[in-house]
Design a protein around this motif. Sequence first.
Motif, mmCIF file in Angstrom:
data_model
loop_
_atom_site.group_PDB
_atom_site.id
_atom_site.type_symbol
_atom_site.label_atom_id
_atom_site.label_comp_id
_atom_site.label_asym_id
_atom_site.label_seq_id
_atom_site.Cartn_x
_atom_site.Cartn_y
_atom_site.Cartn_z
ATOM 1 N N LEU A 5 0.807 -1.210 0.000
ATOM 2 C CA LEU A 5 0.000 0.000 0.000
ATOM 3 C C LEU A 5 0.847 1.271 0.000
ATOM 4 C CD1 LEU A 5 -2.663 -1.111 2.631
ATOM 5 C CD2 LEU A 5 -2.808 -1.234 0.142
ATOM 6 N N GLU A 6 2.114 1.131 -0.209
ATOM 7 C CA GLU A 6 3.008 2.283 -0.143
ATOM 8 C C GLU A 6 2.690 3.319 -1.224
ATOM 9 O OE1 GLU A 6 7.741 2.788 -0.192
ATOM 10 O OE2 GLU A 6 6.947 1.223 1.097
ATOM 11 N N HIS A 7 2.252 2.900 -2.349
ATOM 12 C CA HIS A 7 1.929 3.846 -3.427
ATOM 13 C C HIS A 7 0.685 4.676 -3.108
ATOM 14 C CE1 HIS A 7 -0.649 0.424 -4.331
ATOM 15 N NE2 HIS A 7 -1.398 1.229 -5.066
ATOM 16 N N LEU A 8 -0.119 4.243 -2.120
ATOM 17 C CA LEU A 8 -1.318 4.985 -1.725
ATOM 18 C C LEU A 8 -1.031 6.032 -0.655
ATOM 19 C CD1 LEU A 8 -3.858 2.034 -1.533
ATOM 20 C CD2 LEU A 8 -3.539 3.682 -3.392
ATOM 21 N N ASP A 9 0.153 6.000 -0.088
ATOM 22 C CA ASP A 9 0.509 6.933 0.988
ATOM 23 C C ASP A 9 0.743 8.324 0.400
ATOM 24 O OD1 ASP A 9 1.165 7.983 3.394
ATOM 25 O OD2 ASP A 9 3.034 6.858 3.642
ATOM 26 N N LYS A 10 -0.095 9.279 0.776
ATOM 27 C CA LYS A 10 -0.043 10.624 0.216
ATOM 28 C C LYS A 10 0.804 11.593 1.056
ATOM 29 C CE LYS A 10 -3.173 9.835 -2.981
ATOM 30 N NZ LYS A 10 -2.676 9.201 -4.162
ATOM 31 N N ARG A 11 1.361 11.117 2.163
ATOM 32 C CA ARG A 11 2.154 11.998 3.020
ATOM 33 C C ARG A 11 3.461 12.390 2.330
ATOM 34 N NH1 ARG A 11 3.109 8.613 8.215
ATOM 35 N NH2 ARG A 11 3.569 7.121 6.599
ATOM 36 N N PRO A 12 3.994 13.568 2.673
ATOM 37 C CA PRO A 12 5.293 13.953 2.108
ATOM 38 C C PRO A 12 6.391 13.002 2.595
ATOM 39 C CG PRO A 12 4.248 15.807 3.241
ATOM 40 C CD PRO A 12 3.405 14.610 3.484
ATOM 41 N N SER A 13 7.443 12.913 1.831
ATOM 42 C CA SER A 13 8.504 11.955 2.176
ATOM 43 C C SER A 13 9.206 12.319 3.477
ATOM 44 C CB SER A 13 9.513 11.862 1.043
ATOM 45 O OG SER A 13 10.107 13.115 0.818
ATOM 46 N N ILE A 14 9.224 13.605 3.843
ATOM 47 C CA ILE A 14 9.877 13.998 5.095
ATOM 48 C C ILE A 14 9.117 13.436 6.299
ATOM 49 C CG2 ILE A 14 8.674 16.203 5.320
ATOM 50 C CD1 ILE A 14 12.366 15.654 6.079
ATOM 51 N N VAL A 15 7.817 13.259 6.173
ATOM 52 C CA VAL A 15 7.002 12.718 7.268
ATOM 53 C C VAL A 15 7.188 11.203 7.363
ATOM 54 C CG1 VAL A 15 4.650 12.440 8.121
ATOM 55 C CG2 VAL A 15 5.342 14.580 7.054
ATOM 56 N N ARG A 16 7.383 10.566 6.242
ATOM 57 C CA ARG A 16 7.558 9.113 6.237
ATOM 58 C C ARG A 16 8.954 8.683 6.670
ATOM 59 N NH1 ARG A 16 6.007 7.420 0.466
ATOM 60 N NH2 ARG A 16 6.699 9.506 0.021
#
Length: 67
Positions: A5-16
């Motif tokens: 489900l990683e492609h569905l994650d809409k958070r910015p990369s700095i948050v991840r």
Amino acid sequence: MPCQLEHLDKRPSIVRFNFLYFSIVLFLISGIVTIVVSLLTKPIPEKYVSEIFRIDFKKFDDYRYQV
């Protein structure tokens, strides 16, 4: 999130970004800054450094017996 489900994650990369990796990066940056600053500053004159490590045992004994 699971890898599927990683492609569905809409958070910015700095948050991840994992906080453990962030702490390693901060440790490395602070270490580099510490080394650079210590290399760029003038050393303390010898007359001040010698006083830091001198121990006056007589003064210490006088204080110990007063308490």
